[in-house]
Design an enzyme around this catalytic site. Structure first.
Site, PDB file in Angstrom:
ATOM      1  CG  ASP A   1     -20.771  -3.664  34.386  1.00  0.00           C
ATOM      2  OD1 ASP A   1     -21.684  -3.263  34.569  1.00  0.00           O
ATOM      3  OD2 ASP A   1     -20.110  -4.845  34.771  1.00  0.00           O
TER       4      ASP A   1
ATOM      5  CG  ASP B   1     -22.525  -5.103  37.413  1.00  0.00           C
ATOM      6  OD1 ASP B   1     -21.795  -4.327  37.766  1.00  0.00           O
ATOM      7  OD2 ASP B   1     -22.425  -6.194  36.463  1.00  0.00           O
TER       8      ASP B   1
ATOM      9  CG  HIS C   1     -21.378  -9.030  34.733  1.00  0.00           C
ATOM     10  ND1 HIS C   1     -20.705  -7.952  34.690  1.00  0.00           N
ATOM     11  CD2 HIS C   1     -20.775  -9.705  33.815  1.00  0.00           C
ATOM     12  CE1 HIS C   1     -19.751  -8.031  33.645  1.00  0.00           C
ATOM     13  NE2 HIS C   1     -19.656  -9.053  33.184  1.00  0.00           N
TER      14      HIS C   1
ATOM     15  CG  HIS D   1     -20.411 -11.660  40.337  1.00  0.00           C
ATOM     16  ND1 HIS D   1     -21.753 -11.845  39.818  1.00  0.00           N
ATOM     17  CD2 HIS D   1     -19.592 -10.641  39.753  1.00  0.00           C
ATOM     18  CE1 HIS D   1     -21.518 -11.026  38.617  1.00  0.00           C
ATOM     19  NE2 HIS D   1     -20.656 -10.183  38.583  1.00  0.00           N
TER      20      HIS D   1
HETATM   21 ZN   LIG Z   1     -20.610  -6.266  35.923  1.00  0.00          ZN
END
Ligand SMILES: [Zn+2]
Length: 383
Positions: free
Chosen positions: A283, A194, A196, A157
């Site tokens: 995740d 991931d 996200h 990120h």
């Molecule tokens: Zn994540």
């Protein structure tokens, strides 16, 4: 005229053949290195945070001293140099690097966007980036076929000028620039699954055709980080080199493997990168309560095996998120998958049943999302 990288590549191919002939030779060297930045423990939250040292110390402890788990083919490494500020500058702005350093020196604090800086964060983040650099470098030079950078803080990120979502520096981006600049690597493909979106990685390479990012993540409409949409395909010369696949809530092994076959494989074959990198987030596993995705360890195994085969039995993996107690078993699973060993772990059937009986709707939405990706990218790839 071969580039230096291609030359090394040719050398490595012959090495692969020799190792294949003598897989159990007592003189065989490891084929997979796990790189672990021990100093990550100094990057710790002031209160509670899912992104805490336990995430990776538990994995390391699981592997440590377990020759019966690792075998002769796997080595644990903690002795690699941290990234330098010069390494970071290939990706991050100087003002941002200076900010991180000075904020940590002043004692750190919580900065918002789920991100905290501890006094030791700057050093831990340099080591995390250094682990990713070494992981890519070892695969590129043929030192190892497979590497797994078991590092934190995570990176995907983080953008050129800012932190976000637990991430300080973008480890994989720093590593990619390192092998491009110092080892003659031209094209790199990154597959990030991931839960996200890899929005920092996307932003860093958004106008760059030498790095192709495929990010599979939960539909970001109402989910962090709020970008990574199918229509975000790159800009300028980078158009067509960003691929965002919006996965519906509950998507599991079947859906992720469908994306592998229908998008990742054809894009890989047509882009033909010099290096394939996987950014693994644990995740997307069904046990991760804050994401509500449905992958099982079997899906992680199959995806990593598929990526390994696609990369010609060469793959560098970099850890991103993943906060659940299955982390050690999932790490073991991806190691087995890279090495082509059998999948040795199955989750508890009762827990698993919820993902097995997930509605057919998830499958249909995924099909539709794949079609959207293919339609929007059909000027760049044949599907
Ligand atoms: Zn994540």
């Amino acid at each position: 005229m071969p580039t230096p990288y291609n030359f090394l590549n040719e050398l490595f191919k012959s090495h692969v053949v020799i190792t294949d002939v003598m897989p159990s030779s007592p003189r065989s060297s490891p084929v997979l290195s796990i790189l672990y930045n021990e100093n990550h423990v100094i990057h710790k939250p002031f209160g509670t945070s899912p992104e805490n040292p336990e995430r990776t110390t538990r994995i390391f402890r699981y592997f440590q001293g377990k020759k019966e788990v690792l075998g002769e083919e796997v080595e644990l490494r903690v002795d690699f140099p941290p990234a330098t500020v010069e390494d970071l500058l290939r990706v991050h702005q100087k003002e941002y690097i200076d900010f991180v350093r000075s904020y940590c020196l002043r004692g750190g604090g919580f900065l918002g966007d789920s991100t905290y800086f501890a006094p030791g964060t700057f050093d831990a983040a340099l080591s995390a980036a250094g682990g990713a650099m070494k992981a890519l470098e070892m695969v590129v030079t043929g030192t190892r076929r497979f590497t797994f950078a078991l590092i934190r803080p995570p990176g995907h990120h983080a953008k050129a000028d800012t932190y976000g979502g637990f991430c300080i520096f973008n480890n994989v981006a720093v590593a990619i620039r390192h092998v491009q600049e110092n080892f003659g690597v031209e094209k790199v493909m990154v597959v990030d699954w991931d839960a996200h979106a890899a929005n920092g990685t996307m932003r860093i390479f958004y106008e760059d055709p030498t790095v192709l990012l495929v990010s599979l993540h939960k539909d970001p409409k109402e989910f962090y980080p709020g970008e990574g949409f199918v229509h975000q395909i790159g800009r300028g010369k980078g158009r067509g080199y960003t691929v965002n696949v919006e996965m519906p809530e509950g998507a599991g092994d079947r859906e992720y493997l469908m994306v592998f076959e229908d998008i990742i494989r054809p894009v890989y074959e047509q882009y033909s990168p010099d290096l394939l990198v996987g950014c693994v987030g644990f995740d997307a596993h069904f046990s991760e309560e804050m994401t509500h995705m449905g992958m099982t360890s079997q899906g992680y195994y199959d995806l990593v095996r598929g990526l390994s085969e696609l990369g010609g039995e060469r793959l560098a993996l970099v850890l991103e998120g993943g906060y659940n107690w299955y982390n050690p078993r999932l790490a073991h699973t991806v190691v087995n998958a890279m090495l082509g060993r059998p999948h040795s772990f199955k989750e508890d059937v009762d827990i698993l049943s919820s993902s097995v009986t997930r509605p057919e709707k998830v499958y249909k939405i995924t099909r539709q999302k794949i079609k959207e990706v293919q339609d929007i990218l059909d000027q760049f790839y044949r599907f």
